[in-house]
Motif scaffolding. Structure first.
Motif, short mmCIF file in Angstrom:
data_model
loop_
_atom_site.label_atom_id
_atom_site.label_comp_id
_atom_site.label_asym_id
_atom_site.label_seq_id
_atom_site.Cartn_x
_atom_site.Cartn_y
_atom_site.Cartn_z
N GLY A 233 0.91 -1.17 0.07
CA GLY A 233 -0.06 0.04 0.10
C GLY A 233 0.83 1.21 -0.19
O GLY A 233 2.03 1.12 -0.03
N ARG A 234 0.14 2.35 0.16
CA ARG A 234 0.77 3.75 -0.17
C ARG A 234 1.55 3.91 1.18
O ARG A 234 2.56 4.74 0.72
N PHE A 235 0.97 3.40 2.20
CA PHE A 235 1.98 3.68 3.49
C PHE A 235 3.11 2.83 3.63
O PHE A 235 3.57 2.59 4.77
N ALA A 236 3.21 1.96 2.90
CA ALA A 236 4.25 0.76 3.17
C ALA A 236 5.75 1.22 3.42
O ALA A 236 6.28 0.62 4.40
N THR A 237 6.10 2.39 2.89
CA THR A 237 7.29 3.01 3.17
C THR A 237 7.51 4.23 4.09
O THR A 237 8.56 4.84 4.29
N THR A 238 6.38 4.44 4.59
CA THR A 238 6.14 5.56 5.46
C THR A 238 5.61 5.45 6.93
O THR A 238 5.39 6.44 7.62
N ALA A 239 5.64 4.00 7.42
CA ALA A 239 4.97 3.81 8.69
C ALA A 239 5.80 4.65 9.79
O ALA A 239 5.18 5.11 10.62
N GLU A 240 6.90 4.64 9.70
CA GLU A 240 7.86 5.10 10.74
C GLU A 240 7.61 6.83 10.73
O GLU A 240 7.46 7.35 11.68
N THR A 241 7.80 7.25 9.59
CA THR A 241 7.52 8.77 9.31
C THR A 241 6.22 9.18 9.82
O THR A 241 5.88 10.06 10.47
N TYR A 242 5.06 8.46 9.67
CA TYR A 242 3.68 8.48 10.03
C TYR A 242 3.81 8.76 11.66
O TYR A 242 3.14 9.47 12.38
N LEU A 243 4.46 7.80 12.10
CA LEU A 243 4.33 7.61 13.66
C LEU A 243 5.03 8.96 14.26
O LEU A 243 4.55 9.46 15.55
N ARG A 244 6.27 9.23 13.76
CA ARG A 244 6.88 10.64 14.26
C ARG A 244 6.36 11.90 13.94
O ARG A 244 6.45 12.81 14.62
N TYR A 245 5.92 11.99 12.67
CA TYR A 245 5.39 13.50 12.42
C TYR A 245 3.93 13.70 11.89
O TYR A 245 3.60 14.73 12.05
N ARG A 246 3.24 12.56 12.10
CA ARG A 246 1.68 13.02 11.97
C ARG A 246 1.13 13.64 13.27
O ARG A 246 1.75 13.36 14.36
#
Length: 250
Positions: free
Chosen positions: A2-15
């Motif tokens: 999915g679209r968030f496959a490579t952004t899980a860590e970024t999502y957790l830190r910056y969302r």
């Protein structure tokens, strides 16, 4: 993948985050007794599931993205909290999944097919239960003076032409068995930098790295230029609001 496959860590830190006081406030307003069963749909890295865990009897996270579930497992392990997880879309939840007193959905409702999801919500929500549609975003009353510049760049590079809570969710529950009974909000502040705001932009599905592609560095440059007048010292205090729209059967 999915679209968030490579952004899980970024999502957790910056969302935009949900502070601990938000979960406590929701638990108090809903008179949670500590024995409720909660299912978090589109759980991502497990932020809502883990945040509400101290206030309920059990939690279950559901998400179709393996990378997000992997991040949720790590967060649960760090917190020392057991978090069962299912790799499925909400629409595909099995008939024997059971019923839940609380169904939480945070920033994922727009990924769900309404016609297929509403019957599932009606099936899994226990009698007297509540659906919580959660989100967090900067306030738009002038206390974050860079917000207009941020959103202008966002829209210029976005795959969507509308952004914001109301644009996505305002009418989602129209003509369904559910109606909003109350809106719980909690205001808070945090320190923010232009670099963190750019990373936040990348956590949005409409401006994720795979959407921006070769435009990613142009987006970064435009955003840094737009934010520069507001961040002379490099950091600012940002005011945000975390919210839970509470939906119950009509």
């Amino acid at each position: 993948m999915g679209r968030f496959a490579t952004t899980a860590e970024t999502y957790l830190r910056y969302r935009e985050p949900y502070p601990p006081a938000f979960f406590a406030k929701v638990a108090t307003r809903l008179d949670l007794e500590g024995d409720e069963a909660l299912i978090d749909l589109g759980t991502g890295p497990g932020v809502l599931a883990l945040g509400f865990r101290p206030y309920v009897g059990s939690v279950l996270g559901v998400d179709p993205e393996p990378a997000m579930l992997a991040a949720a497992r790590i967060e649960a392990a760090v917190a020392g909290i057991g978090l069962p997880l299912i790799a499925l879309r909400t629409e595909d939840l099995p008939a024997d999944i059971g019923r839940f007193d609380l169904v939480t959905i945070g920033r994922a409702l727009h990924w769900m097919d309404k016609d297929a999801t509403v019957p599932v919500l009606d099936r899994i929500l226990a009698k007297g239960g509540a659906i919580l549609i959660c989100g967090a975003s900067p306030v738009k009353d002038g206390r974050n003076p860079w917000q207009e510049a941020f959103e202008a760049v966002n829209l210029a590079f976005s795959a969507r032409k509308e952004t914001g809570w109301a644009a996505v969710y305002a009418h989602w529950f129209d003509a369904t068995p559910f109606v909003e009974s109350e809106l719980i909000e909690h205001e808070f502040t945090q320190t923010i930098t232009p670099e963190a705001l750019f990373e936040r932009l990348l956590t949005r599905s409409s401006t994720a790295p795979d959407v921006l592609g070769e435009r990613l560095e142009a987006c970064r440059a435009d955003l840094m230029a737009a934010l520069e007048p507001f961040f002379a010292s490099g950091t600012r205090e940002e005011t945000l609001v975390a919210r839970a729209g509470v939906y119950r059967r009509r």
